[in-house]
Motif scaffolding. Structure first.
Motif, mmCIF file in Angstrom:
data_model
loop_
_atom_site.group_PDB
_atom_site.id
_atom_site.type_symbol
_atom_site.label_atom_id
_atom_site.label_comp_id
_atom_site.label_asym_id
_atom_site.label_seq_id
_atom_site.Cartn_x
_atom_site.Cartn_y
_atom_site.Cartn_z
ATOM 1 N N GLY A 446 -3.619 3.430 8.198
ATOM 2 C CA GLY A 446 -3.341 1.987 8.114
ATOM 3 C C GLY A 446 -1.960 1.727 7.545
ATOM 4 N N ASN A 447 -1.616 2.445 6.469
ATOM 5 C CA ASN A 447 -0.324 2.234 5.833
ATOM 6 C C ASN A 447 0.825 2.752 6.685
ATOM 7 O OD1 ASN A 447 -0.765 0.775 3.404
ATOM 8 N ND2 ASN A 447 -1.864 2.566 2.615
ATOM 9 N N VAL A 448 0.545 3.822 7.452
ATOM 10 C CA VAL A 448 1.572 4.332 8.360
ATOM 11 C C VAL A 448 1.897 3.252 9.388
ATOM 12 C CG1 VAL A 448 2.116 6.039 10.144
ATOM 13 C CG2 VAL A 448 0.889 6.747 8.059
ATOM 14 N N ALA A 449 0.836 2.635 9.917
ATOM 15 C CA ALA A 449 1.021 1.581 10.922
ATOM 16 C C ALA A 449 1.809 0.416 10.334
ATOM 17 C CB ALA A 449 -0.337 1.107 11.426
ATOM 18 N N LYS A 450 1.474 0.052 9.115
ATOM 19 C CA LYS A 450 2.170 -1.056 8.439
ATOM 20 C C LYS A 450 3.664 -0.784 8.378
ATOM 21 C CE LYS A 450 -0.991 -3.042 5.051
ATOM 22 N NZ LYS A 450 -1.339 -2.900 3.638
ATOM 23 N N TYR A 451 4.000 0.457 7.963
ATOM 24 C CA TYR A 451 5.413 0.800 7.825
ATOM 25 C C TYR A 451 6.103 0.685 9.174
ATOM 26 C CZ TYR A 451 9.695 3.373 6.823
ATOM 27 O OH TYR A 451 11.003 3.713 6.681
ATOM 28 N N ARG A 452 5.422 1.204 10.165
ATOM 29 C CA ARG A 452 6.041 1.225 11.495
ATOM 30 C C ARG A 452 6.162 -0.183 12.064
ATOM 31 N NH1 ARG A 452 3.378 7.011 13.317
ATOM 32 N NH2 ARG A 452 4.880 8.219 12.115
ATOM 33 N N ASN A 455 6.993 -3.054 7.600
ATOM 34 C CA ASN A 455 6.791 -3.260 6.160
ATOM 35 C C ASN A 455 7.354 -2.083 5.363
ATOM 36 O OD1 ASN A 455 5.909 -3.590 3.577
ATOM 37 N ND2 ASN A 455 3.798 -4.162 4.141
ATOM 38 N N GLU A 456 8.596 -2.214 4.939
ATOM 39 C CA GLU A 456 9.279 -1.096 4.281
ATOM 40 C C GLU A 456 8.764 -0.824 2.870
ATOM 41 O OE1 GLU A 456 13.314 -0.474 4.681
ATOM 42 O OE2 GLU A 456 13.295 -0.802 6.861
ATOM 43 N N GLY A 457 8.080 -1.818 2.327
ATOM 44 C CA GLY A 457 7.557 -1.659 0.971
ATOM 45 C C GLY A 457 6.563 -0.505 0.861
ATOM 46 N N VAL A 458 5.970 -0.158 1.959
ATOM 47 C CA VAL A 458 4.958 0.894 1.976
ATOM 48 C C VAL A 458 5.561 2.258 1.637
ATOM 49 C CG1 VAL A 458 3.181 1.992 3.406
ATOM 50 C CG2 VAL A 458 3.650 -0.441 3.657
#
Ligand code: ADP
Ligand code: ZN
Ligand code: MG
Length: 489
Positions: A446-452, A455-458
């Protein structure tokens, strides 16, 4: 104190303070006999006809006591008199078996000295009127016995212990200044090994003289003398109380009585003890059983040459030589032992600022926690320098460094051995870091997807996870690069 005087009334007054400090000289035997000065021995075991004041006995001066008193005088920038003389100070009290105390009066050992205190970033010179030698009295024990309501017990072990009395000029203006002066004096006497200055055991005792006057007034007000101030805190609190008490009295139109007062610890106030005694009450006269004390230039010079570096000089040198802040210099020079330790660590190659940080942080904290006193017994200076080197070079992280430090402190083992044996070495192996990053990415789709998705905060989250998985040992820069690269896909 609940004086109820407003701050602006207080501000209209100024306090004048002078301290009389008694320090026990660090000799093995008493000042006029060969009895031991050891603290804590069974009561009345260190006594003889001389210190018990039996008729027909004669005092003989302890040369070492004179030497220590001269050393203190020189450290306090005082003029050591070529010829000084003991006198009898007569008063009647059971703690004084002879009926008089041998002290110095009109010809003290030294006069006109000074000590500089640093206060609020300012240096202030406090005058020292005189320094003289005297014998201590016995210890009256008013409490702790089944019949203490009827009887007082007396331990004569302390009777005849050598003391110096150091009288300051009335140059101090606030309780905090008085405290700074006493601290500087204590540190100086400890540095020169003249006294161990143990306030709980009574080897450093302080009486405070204090008066107040309207600010701007030229002359001093009537003073009181407060006794029984056996800690820095009591000194400051007693002075604060007494200053307010005097101001309140003056504001009421009363006069200050010149008297001796006692700091009542339990009640937190000063109380009248007796009205002021005057020199003539003591019928001073020259002690006929002792020769004058003669200090020649050669002896003085010898004592001067054996003088170690004093605290103020050491602080200045630490700033100049090592580029330390005034604060660091003060903390590190608190005792000669700690100062020597710091210099040994710096001398073994550690950067001075890093050495200061490790000593002030980790070392002092652990010494305090463990109740131990001697730093070099826990970690050899060269080993602390070695550890600091490993951290500075990035070989191990600061967090690991602290853990290695803890192990060194507990076991006394060298830094290198602990780092190897316990795998504290920083992980700079890119393959190993990559493996950890991939593992976490798999766990966190999930967090990988967010970054991609932008969302750079991840990024921070992933870096944090890697550091946690490696117990803080991964090279942070490498982790950052790897996380960015792999997340980018
Ligand atoms: P005493 O006659 O009571 O022995 P001294 O003049 O010998 O008085 O001073 C004893 C101590 O009191 C010294 O430390 C001195 O600095 C201090 N002192 C003297 N006068 C005052 C004053 N007016 N207010 C505060 N302290 C004072
Ligand atoms: Zn004796
Ligand atoms: Mg006096």
């Amino acid at each position: 104190m609940e004086s109820g005087i407003s701050p602006d009334v207080l501000a209209r007054y100024e306090a004048i303070i002078g301290l009389e400090v008694h320090a026990q000289l660090k000799t093995a035997s008493k000042i006029f006999c060969a009895c031991s000065t050891r603290f804590g021995d069974p009561p009345n075991s260190n006594v003889c006809p001389v210190c018990l004041g039996l008729p027909g006995t004669l005092p003989v001066i302890n040369r070492r006591a004179v030497e220590l008193a001269v050393r203190a005088s020189l450290a306090l920038n005082a003029q050591v008199q070529e010829r000084s003389r003991f006198a009898r100070k007569n008063y009647f009290y059971p703690d004084l078996p002879k009926g008089y105390q041998i002290s110095m009066y009109e010809l003290p050992l030294a006069t006109a000295g000074w000590l500089e205190i640093e206060f609020d970033g300012q240096v202030k010179r406090i005058g020292i009127t005189r320094l003289h030698m005297e014998e201590d009295a016995a210890k009256a024990l008013h409490e702790g016995f089944p019949d203490s309501d009827r009887a007082t017990y007396i331990d004569y072990n302390r009777c005849g212990t050598p003391l110096v009395e150091i009288v300051s000029e009335p140059d101090l203006r606030t309780p905090a200044e008085a405290q700074a002066y006493l601290e500087e004096l204590k540190q100086t006497l400890e540095y020169i090994e003249v006294s161990d200055c143990n306030m709980e055991e009574g080897s450093l005792r302080c009486d405070a003289n204090v008066s107040v006057r309207p600010r701007g007034d030229g002359k001093f007000g009537t003073k009181t003398e407060v006794k029984n101030l056996n800690s820095f805190r009591y000194l400051a609190r007693a002075l604060e109380y007494e200053i307010e008490r005097q101001i309140a009295a003056l504001e009421q139109g009363e006069r200050i009585l010149q008297e001796t007062r006692l700091w009542n610890v339990a009640a937190g106030r000063t109380e009248t003890m007796r009205s002021k005694e005057h020199a003539h009450d003591y019928r001073y006269f020259p002690e006929p059983d002792l020769l004058p004390v003669m200090i020649d230039a050669v002896w003085k010079q010898e004592i001067l040459e054996a003088m170690p570096e004093l605290p103020a000089a050491k602080r200045k040198r630490f700033v100049a030589e090592y580029g330390l802040t005034g604060y660091d210099a003060r903390v590190l020079s608190a005792t000669r032992e700690l100062a020597d330790y710091f210099e040994a660590v710096a001398g073994a190659g550690a950067a001075a600022k890093s050495a200061a940080n490790w000593i002030e942080g980790e070392l002092l904290r652990r010494l305090k926690e463990s109740g131990s006193a001697t730093p070099a017994e826990r970690i050899a200076p060269a080993e602390l320098a070695a550890l600091i080197g490993r951290v500075e070079s990035g070989e191990i992280t600061a967090a690991s460094g602290k853990r290695v430090f803890a192990r060194m402190f507990e076991t006394g083992e060298p830094a290198a051995k602990i780092i190897e044996a316990e795998g504290f070495g920083q992980i700079s192996d890119s393959g190993e870091i990559e493996r950890v990053v991939r593992e976490i990415m798999e766990r966190e789709p999930g967090n990988v997807a967010k970054y991609r998705a932008g969302n750079e905060g991840v990024l921070k989250f992933f870096v944090g996870q890697v550091m946690r998985a490696t117990r803080g040992q991964a090279n942070p820069q490498l982790v950052n690069e790897t996380v960015k690269r792999l997340l980018a896909g």
